[in-house]
Design a protein around this motif. Structure first.
Motif, PDB file in Angstrom:
ATOM      1  N   ASP A 101       0.772  -1.185  -0.050  1.00 37.21           N
ATOM      2  CA  ASP A 101       0.059   0.050   0.182  1.00 37.21           C
ATOM      3  C   ASP A 101       0.925   1.196   0.054  1.00 37.21           C
ATOM      4  OD1 ASP A 101      -2.194  -1.534   2.340  1.00 37.21           O
ATOM      5  OD2 ASP A 101      -2.387  -1.578   0.222  1.00 37.21           O
ATOM      6  N   TYR A 102       1.616   1.309  -1.011  1.00 34.16           N
ATOM      7  CA  TYR A 102       2.850   2.049  -1.272  1.00 34.16           C
ATOM      8  C   TYR A 102       2.209   3.669  -0.912  1.00 34.16           C
ATOM      9  CZ  TYR A 102       5.013  -1.820  -3.431  1.00 34.16           C
ATOM     10  OH  TYR A 102       5.857  -3.047  -3.578  1.00 34.16           O
ATOM     11  N   TRP A 103       3.153   4.376  -0.026  1.00 35.91           N
ATOM     12  CA  TRP A 103       2.998   5.766  -0.205  1.00 35.91           C
ATOM     13  C   TRP A 103       3.649   6.389  -1.559  1.00 35.91           C
ATOM     14  CZ3 TRP A 103       6.310   4.799   4.713  1.00 35.91           C
ATOM     15  CH2 TRP A 103       5.462   4.727   5.835  1.00 35.91           C
ATOM     16  N   ASP A 104       3.081   7.790  -1.800  1.00 35.28           N
ATOM     17  CA  ASP A 104       3.969   8.446  -2.973  1.00 35.28           C
ATOM     18  C   ASP A 104       5.408   8.199  -2.853  1.00 35.28           C
ATOM     19  OD1 ASP A 104       1.633  11.370  -3.040  1.00 35.28           O
ATOM     20  OD2 ASP A 104       1.455   9.253  -3.789  1.00 35.28           O
ATOM     21  N   TRP A 105       5.964   7.923  -4.034  1.00 36.37           N
ATOM     22  CA  TRP A 105       7.271   7.701  -4.161  1.00 36.37           C
ATOM     23  C   TRP A 105       8.182   9.175  -4.052  1.00 36.37           C
ATOM     24  CZ3 TRP A 105       8.995   2.840  -4.111  1.00 36.37           C
ATOM     25  CH2 TRP A 105       8.138   1.891  -4.281  1.00 36.37           C
ATOM     26  N   GLY A 106       9.303   9.004  -3.331  1.00 40.07           N
ATOM     27  CA  GLY A 106      10.213   9.979  -3.237  1.00 40.07           C
ATOM     28  C   GLY A 106      10.998  10.159  -4.355  1.00 40.07           C
ATOM     29  N   GLN A 107      11.828  11.055  -4.634  1.00 36.89           N
ATOM     30  CA  GLN A 107      12.788  11.142  -5.892  1.00 36.89           C
ATOM     31  C   GLN A 107      13.827   9.919  -6.180  1.00 36.89           C
ATOM     32  OE1 GLN A 107      13.423  12.451  -2.964  1.00 36.89           O
ATOM     33  NE2 GLN A 107      15.738  12.372  -2.671  1.00 36.89           N
TER      34      GLN A 107
END
Length: 115
Positions: A101-107
């Protein structure tokens, strides 16, 4: 909105080492199983390593087993990836996220291993 900030990548020769860090702006960080992923050019993102909420249990992809070590500091809300004996095939952008349930991906942070 959870923010993930990865750092520590760079250019290294084959056989070298790097330590990646990922700071997460989530509370309570200590309840989440966390993982490191990587994505090489032209390839799908793949899971590299996973660590449970306490740090007491870890798993690794076969490609990195014995060379990479995942760890965490719950007080600092940070997860780490120690990478030793690096190979050119480890070249990729590395990301951290929760186990599912991934969070928004970082850079992400770029790791480049030269032969």
């Amino acid at each position: 909105q959870v923010q993930l900030v990865e750092s520590g990548g760079g250019l290294v020769q084959a056989g070298g080492s790097l330590r990646l860090s990922c700071a997460a702006s989530v509370r309570p960080f200590s309840t989440y199983t966390m993982a490191w992923f990587r994505q090489a050019p032209g390839k799908e993102r793949e899971r590299v390593a996973t660590i449970n909420y306490s740090g007491g249990s870890t798993t690794y992809a076969d490609a990195v087993k014995g060379r990479f070590t995942i760890s965490r500091d719950n007080a600092k809300k940070t997860v780490y990836l120690q990478m030793n004996s690096l190979k050119p095939e480890d070249t990729a952008v590395y990301y951290c996220n929760r186990d599912r349930d991934y969070w928004d991906w970082g850079q992400g942070t770029q790791v480049t291993v030269s032969s």
